[in-house]
Scaffold this motif. Structure first.
Motif, PDB file in Angstrom:
ATOM      1  N   GLU A  32       5.887  -3.125  -2.953  1.00 34.71           N
ATOM      2  CA  GLU A  32       5.482  -2.241  -1.852  1.00 34.71           C
ATOM      3  C   GLU A  32       6.040  -0.839  -2.092  1.00 34.71           C
ATOM      4  O   GLU A  32       7.219  -0.682  -2.433  1.00 34.71           O
ATOM      5  CB  GLU A  32       6.024  -2.838  -0.543  1.00 34.71           C
ATOM      6  CG  GLU A  32       5.049  -2.857   0.590  1.00 34.71           C
ATOM      7  CD  GLU A  32       3.812  -3.722   0.359  1.00 34.71           C
ATOM      8  OE1 GLU A  32       2.798  -3.180  -0.132  1.00 34.71           O
ATOM      9  OE2 GLU A  32       3.852  -4.925   0.683  1.00 34.71           O
ATOM     10  N   HIS A  33       5.184   0.157  -1.935  1.00 36.64           N
ATOM     11  CA  HIS A  33       5.539   1.568  -2.168  1.00 36.64           C
ATOM     12  C   HIS A  33       5.954   1.819  -3.619  1.00 36.64           C
ATOM     13  O   HIS A  33       6.715   2.733  -3.905  1.00 36.64           O
ATOM     14  CB  HIS A  33       6.627   2.038  -1.198  1.00 36.64           C
ATOM     15  CG  HIS A  33       6.101   2.253   0.202  1.00 36.64           C
ATOM     16  ND1 HIS A  33       5.867   3.496   0.731  1.00 36.64           N
ATOM     17  CD2 HIS A  33       5.724   1.364   1.153  1.00 36.64           C
ATOM     18  CE1 HIS A  33       5.401   3.366   1.970  1.00 36.64           C
ATOM     19  NE2 HIS A  33       5.297   2.074   2.244  1.00 36.64           N
ATOM     20  N   ASP A  35       3.350   1.747  -6.003  1.00 32.24           N
ATOM     21  CA  ASP A  35       2.145   2.217  -6.712  1.00 32.24           C
ATOM     22  C   ASP A  35       2.162   3.718  -6.979  1.00 32.24           C
ATOM     23  O   ASP A  35       1.848   4.170  -8.081  1.00 32.24           O
ATOM     24  CB  ASP A  35       0.840   1.761  -6.015  1.00 32.24           C
ATOM     25  CG  ASP A  35       0.665   2.238  -4.585  1.00 32.24           C
ATOM     26  OD1 ASP A  35       1.613   2.808  -4.008  1.00 32.24           O
ATOM     27  OD2 ASP A  35      -0.452   2.045  -4.041  1.00 32.24           O
ATOM     28  N   GLY A 167      -1.132   5.534  -3.069  1.00 32.40           N
ATOM     29  CA  GLY A 167      -1.330   5.234  -4.483  1.00 32.40           C
ATOM     30  C   GLY A 167      -2.686   4.568  -4.677  1.00 32.40           C
ATOM     31  O   GLY A 167      -3.609   4.793  -3.887  1.00 32.40           O
ATOM     32  N   ASP A 170      -4.374  -0.434  -3.209  1.00 34.37           N
ATOM     33  CA  ASP A 170      -5.360  -1.017  -2.302  1.00 34.37           C
ATOM     34  C   ASP A 170      -6.761  -0.971  -2.911  1.00 34.37           C
ATOM     35  O   ASP A 170      -7.502  -1.948  -2.886  1.00 34.37           O
ATOM     36  CB  ASP A 170      -5.365  -0.276  -0.960  1.00 34.37           C
ATOM     37  CG  ASP A 170      -3.998  -0.263  -0.313  1.00 34.37           C
ATOM     38  OD1 ASP A 170      -3.123  -1.011  -0.783  1.00 34.37           O
ATOM     39  OD2 ASP A 170      -3.808   0.493   0.651  1.00 34.37           O
ATOM     40  N   TYR A 221       5.136   7.597   5.963  1.00 31.40           N
ATOM     41  CA  TYR A 221       4.687   7.130   4.641  1.00 31.40           C
ATOM     42  C   TYR A 221       4.816   8.270   3.634  1.00 31.40           C
ATOM     43  O   TYR A 221       5.411   8.113   2.565  1.00 31.40           O
ATOM     44  CB  TYR A 221       3.237   6.639   4.727  1.00 31.40           C
ATOM     45  CG  TYR A 221       2.682   6.158   3.395  1.00 31.40           C
ATOM     46  CD1 TYR A 221       2.621   4.807   3.084  1.00 31.40           C
ATOM     47  CD2 TYR A 221       2.212   7.061   2.442  1.00 31.40           C
ATOM     48  CE1 TYR A 221       2.127   4.367   1.871  1.00 31.40           C
ATOM     49  CE2 TYR A 221       1.720   6.637   1.218  1.00 31.40           C
ATOM     50  CZ  TYR A 221       1.670   5.282   0.941  1.00 31.40           C
ATOM     51  OH  TYR A 221       1.185   4.850  -0.273  1.00 31.40           O
TER      52      TYR A 221
HETATM   53  C1  GLA Z   1      -0.534   1.577   1.687  1.00 27.01           C
HETATM   54  C2  GLA Z   1      -1.054   2.504   0.581  1.00 27.01           C
HETATM   55  C3  GLA Z   1      -0.829   1.916  -0.788  1.00 27.01           C
HETATM   56  C4  GLA Z   1       0.599   1.427  -0.992  1.00 27.01           C
HETATM   57  C5  GLA Z   1       1.049   0.590   0.197  1.00 27.01           C
HETATM   58  C6  GLA Z   1       2.512   0.254   0.132  1.00 27.01           C
HETATM   59  O1  GLA Z   1      -1.292   0.416   1.749  1.00 27.01           O
HETATM   60  O2  GLA Z   1      -2.409   2.774   0.763  1.00 27.01           O
HETATM   61  O3  GLA Z   1      -1.186   2.858  -1.785  1.00 27.01           O
HETATM   62  O4  GLA Z   1       1.476   2.498  -1.230  1.00 27.01           O
HETATM   63  O5  GLA Z   1       0.820   1.245   1.431  1.00 27.01           O
HETATM   64  O6  GLA Z   1       2.785  -0.578  -0.941  1.00 27.01           O
END
Ligand code: GLA
Length: 385
Positions: A32-33, A35, A167, A170, A221
């Motif tokens: 998580e976070h 990318d 990033g 997704d 974020y």
């Molecule tokens: C959101 C963003 C992704 C990623 C996640 C955290 O979903 O769109 O790019 O950074 O948060 O992992």
């Protein structure tokens, strides 16, 4: 079945025969976070999705309509002009059409009806599904060949335009996911591979805390991303070849610790360790070691809670409830944070009682009704029969 409703609404209201496209949501096992730090992620595309019924028209305009979440019809002229609209989804489509016009993309008139069953703002990437599915639909109708990589980049650009500096996890998960498999993506070179996640005797369950987030408006974020960039800038003074946190080590962090804020250093440490958790998860999943999988989930959650500080008290409560419940091997919040779902690995034999007890305790502690969904991993964006 939502896709049937959408198809029949289309047939009643438009003339040409529609193509049905499904864009799935996604879960994330771990990573998580990472990318946007050129790191590692392990998501998967899911059964819940957004369905688009689309067909070309000869009207020089793209007409988009939904009768589900925020019902509205928006007509975009091919030069990007459009009627006034209120719905949040219109902003994504507006951004996409603007980007395509800017890239001198050969747009054709299109009628589009869409809707789906991905809960919005729940960490299941409804916006990536919305964007990737819409770009896929436009390119199909315009007979323009486009790679999935390019669809991902345009969808990411649309998110950035709206205000979330996300990033590519997704978009890649939504576009490249494969039924029954987790999708391992190295965000440094975008290479990827698949790994089956079936652990015999265990089940994956999503629990929606029903705390909704809006990451683009919630700039927390984006603040996390800035913290990471601050560290990279300092490390570059010692190691100019460094371009992202991906190649920053804990030793690098201690070298720069007097030149950076304690909070930025804490965030960077989380990212470095989260990449290691992805590596560990790949190994224990391949070994079929359910207990170890559960342990990585828990470790990941508490790191997000205490170090990256992106969970909420309700999500922490959900994970803690799981920790004290028989048959829950581990759970963690997923996605950008500040709300949404947890992913839980549970023993199949006491699944029903486990879920019931989790929801009951959550209600007692927070006065919020949570929902649960059994996880089914499905293919990435595709034409739907
Ligand atoms: C959101 C963003 C992704 C990623 C996640 C955290 O979903 O769109 O790019 O950074 O948060 O992992």
């Amino acid at each position: 079945m939502i896709h049937k409703e959408i198809a029949s609404y289309f047939k009643e209201n438009y003339t040409n025969k529609p193509t049905i496209i499904k864009a799935p949501g996604r879960i994330n096992l771990i990573g998580e976070h990472t990318d946007y730090n050129e790191g590692l992620v392990l998501p998967a595309s899911i059964e819940k999705g957004i369905y688009f019924a689309v067909a070309s028209n000869d009207k020089n305009r793209i007409q988009v309509e939904t009768f589900l979440t925020q019902p509205e019809k928006i007509v975009f002229q091919l030069n990007g002009e459009h009627n006034i609209f209120k719905s949040f989804w219109g902003n994504y489509f507006k951004a996409i059409i603007e980007i395509l016009v800017e890239k001198e993309y050969p747009l054709k008139g299109m009628d589009c009806v869409f809707g789906g069953d991905i809960p919005i703002g729940s960490g299941l990437s409804s916006s990536a599904a919305l964007c990737c599915g819409f770009i896929y639909a436009i390119t199909k109708v315009s007979d323009k060949k486009i790679s999935r990589e390019d669809i991902a980049l345009i969808a990411q650009e649309a998110e950035h335009k709206i205000g979330l500096n996300c990033g590519l996890m997704d978009q890649y998960a939504v576009l490249f996911g494969k039924k029954g498999n987790a999708f391992f993506l190295d965000c440094k070179d975008l290479s990827h591979s698949y790994i089956p996640i079936n652990l015999e005797g265990y089940s994956w369950v999503l629990v929606n805390s029903n705390i909704k987030h809006n990451l683009a408006v919630d700039s927390e974020y984006n603040k996390r991303r800035v913290s990471c960039e601050n560290i990279v800038k300092q490390v570059q003074k010692h190691r100019p070849e460094i371009t992202s946190l991906r190649d920053v080590t804990l030793e690098d962090l201690s070298t720069v610790k007097n030149d950076v804020s304690a909070i930025d250093a804490q965030r960077a440490k989380y990212v470095i360790e989260e990449n290691n958790r992805v590596r560990k998860m790949m190994k224990v999943l391949t070994d079929g070691d359910a207990n170890a999988v559960g342990a990585v989930l828990k470790e990941g959650h508490w790191a997000m809670s205490k170090e990256y500080e992106i969970t909420t008290s309700e999500l922490d409560a959900l994970v803690k409830i799981g920790e004290n419940l028989d048959g829950v091997l581990g759970s963690r919040m997923m996605g950008g944070g500040f709300g949404g779902c947890t992913i839980n690995l549970m023993k199949t034999e006491n699944l029903d009682t486990g879920i019931k007890s989790m929801l009951k305790q959550y209600k007692e502690q927070t006065n919020i009704d949570a929902e649960y969904y059994h996880l089914a991993i499905d293919d990435g964006v595709k034409m739907f029969e």
